[in-house]
Design an enzyme around this catalytic site. Structure first.
Site, PDB file in Angstrom:
ATOM      1  N   GLY A  40       0.802  -1.210   0.000  1.00  0.00           N
ATOM      2  CA  GLY A  40       0.000   0.000   0.000  1.00  0.00           C
ATOM      3  C   GLY A  40       0.836   1.261   0.000  1.00  0.00           C
ATOM      4  O   GLY A  40       0.321   2.355  -0.226  1.00  0.00           O
ATOM      5  N   ILE A  42       3.347   4.512   1.028  1.00  0.00           N
ATOM      6  CA  ILE A  42       3.210   5.634   1.958  1.00  0.00           C
ATOM      7  C   ILE A  42       1.759   6.079   2.066  1.00  0.00           C
ATOM      8  O   ILE A  42       1.251   6.327   3.163  1.00  0.00           O
ATOM      9  CB  ILE A  42       4.098   6.804   1.515  1.00  0.00           C
ATOM     10  N   GLY A 287       7.660  19.626   1.336  1.00  0.00           N
ATOM     11  CA  GLY A 287       7.583  18.867   0.103  1.00  0.00           C
ATOM     12  C   GLY A 287       8.206  17.493   0.220  1.00  0.00           C
ATOM     13  O   GLY A 287       8.697  17.085   1.280  1.00  0.00           O
ATOM     14  N   HIS A 461     -32.265  18.998  -4.632  1.00  0.00           N
ATOM     15  CA  HIS A 461     -32.443  19.982  -3.564  1.00  0.00           C
ATOM     16  C   HIS A 461     -33.017  19.297  -2.332  1.00  0.00           C
ATOM     17  O   HIS A 461     -33.901  18.456  -2.465  1.00  0.00           O
ATOM     18  CB  HIS A 461     -33.407  21.081  -4.030  1.00  0.00           C
TER      19      HIS A 461
END
Length: 482
Positions: A40, A42, A287, A461
């Site tokens: 999977g 990081i 970063g 709505h």
């Protein structure tokens, strides 16, 4: 040996790697994936997923602290148990980690455990991992292959990225944190300095702020989340500061002094003035950089640039038979970009008809702070730089019935159209659940939908999504509920 020869070998099992492996197997290619630490990657184990689990705990705490505004009374005080909050986050990660293992088995993809190095085109050598899994809930899966030499006609590098460190302010795991340490604190700090206001920095700043921590964000650029549309960035900053976040822009941390249990950050603003901020910890969120080292790229002459592998529009590197996808192949360093890039790469390898390059203008960005920020396409400034004649529409959350009913009436939706063609050039949002709403505009852009078609689309709505249509109407002077 037959069991060491494959059609495709993928190095790295992050979102790009494991999704590519699944698509490869679906296309009938004999596929293996190499992982050195945890299935999977990081994103699943230390990024996208567990941070969202932390932010969910923070969101519930925020709601509880404002229960009275909903007519509710909570007996006693609501407190965050940092141990349990972290345990839930790690449990969510472990569950999905196991899910990736299941998907590999289901699709008959061989998992090779260890650290891969390119020996030559078509061949890798897998040695013992230098970064074995360290958490008991993320064990090495059963039935995996191990060290040895493996061959494949096509080798895809998907080794991801790691936190970037600034000289002199390197993370030490104790006082200066990366997202690894920030994700599982042993105890809740009283104060933090967050260096960098990109998605990682702002998400952690938002989480710790909700947990009652005194947080200061230091950003080099003029705006927080500097890749976002300037208007949205300023709106988000105002909302975050209203919650109590301290933000210093056009400033940099030049030095960090360490004491036994605290740091003092020296912050220099653009006018040259230096101030000092003392806090329990500093989170370095300046970063990430691609993991291109020690995998044999240099020896084989694979071209790299600024810490990333250089690829063409189909993931091909400068060396035939070697490909790269995801973070290691450059920005934007996002899981969904890696997944899509990987599918394009493997379908091109397999000869699937009609494969076309990814349109980078249609890659969304999402930041899960409170309030959330989401965007796709051109910012207003970029559209003007390109000489576009544009129409801009806006709609505020405080005019939407559902937002008011939810108690989430602080937000903004902004859309940008080409005035001549009606093409939707960009959409930018700040507010509750905008990371879910943005996909509506992404679909519209992908289908080359015009403003007229969006105006004639019926939105349900009461929903937050109605604001998307109202923003479009506003761009053309037809807004109804404002």
């Amino acid at each position: 040996m037959a069991d060491t020869n494959y059609d495709v070998i993928i190095i790295g099992s992050g979102p790009g790697g494991y999704v590519t492996a699944i698509r490869s197997a679906q296309l009938g290619l004999k596929t293996a994936i190499v992982e050195r630490e945890h299935l999977g990657g990081i994103c699943l184990n230390w990024g996208c997923i567990p941070t969202k689990a932390l932010l969910r705990s923070a969101e519930i705490l925020d709601h509880a602290n404002h229960a009275k505004s909903f007519g509710l009374t909570l007996e006693g005080s609501m407190k965050a148990d940092v141990k349990d909050v972290v345990a839930r986050s790690r449990g969510v990660s472990a569950r999905l980690n196991g899910g990736v293992g299941f998907l590999m088995k289901k699709n008959k993809i061989d998992v090779i455990w260890g650290e891969a190095k390119l020996a030559k085109p078509g061949q890798i050598v897998v040695g013992k991992s230098s970064k074995p899994a360290v958490e008991p809930q993320h064990p090495v899966p059963k039935g995996v292959k191990g060290e040895g030499t493996y061959t494949a006609k096509h080798i895809i590098v998907s080794t991801g990225a790691r936190p970037r460190a600034l000289p002199g302010i390197e993370p030490d795991g104790k006082l200066i944190w990366t997202y690894f340490e920030a994700m599982k604190p042993a105890k809740m700090p009283k104060s933090l300095v967050v260096m960098g206001s990109g998605a990682i920095g702002i998400e952690f700043a938002s989480f710790y702020l909700s947990m009652g921590v005194d947080v200061t964000v230091v950003e080099l650029m003029a705006n927080v989340m500097p890749v976002e549309d300037e208007e949205i960035s300023k709106f988000a900053r105002k909302a975050l500061e209203k919650r109590g976040l301290k933000i210093i822009t056009e400033a940099k941390v030049t030095k960090v002094d360490k004491a036994a249990n605290s740091i003092t950050a020296h912050v220099e603003t653009k006018d040259g003035k230096v101030s000092q901020i003392t806090a329990d910890h500093l989170i370095s969120a300046v970063g990430v950089q691609g993991n291109i080292e020690n995998i044999g790229l240099e020896a084989l002459g694979v071209k790299t640039d600024r810490g990333c592998v250089v690829i063409d529009e189909y993931g091909r590197t400068s060396v035939p038979g070697i490909y790269a996808i995801g973070d290691v192949a450059g920005p934007p360093m996002l899981a969904h970009k890696a997944e899509h890039e990987g599918v394009i790469c493997i379908e091109k390898i397999a000869g699937v008809p009609g494969v076309h390059p990814m349109d980078h203008r249609k890659i969304p960005g999402c930041t899960y702070c409170n309030p959330q920020v989401a965007s796709v396409g051109l910012t207003e400034a970029k559209a003007k730089e390109q000489g576009r004649d544009i129409r801009v529409g806006r709609y505020m959350f405080n005019a939407n019935g559902k937002a008011i009913a939810l108690g989430e009436d602080n937000g903004l939706i902004k859309v940008i159209f080409d005035k001549k063609t009606g093409e939707l050039l960009g959409a930018h949002m700040c507010g509750a659940e905008v990371t879910e709403l943005i996909q509506g505009f992404i679909v519209a852009m992908n289908l080359e939908t015009t403003e007229e078609e969006l105006m004639h689309t019926i939105f349900p709505h009461p929903t937050l999504s109605e604001m998307m249509k109202e923003a479009v109407l506003d761009a053309y002077g037809k807004v109804l509920n404002a």
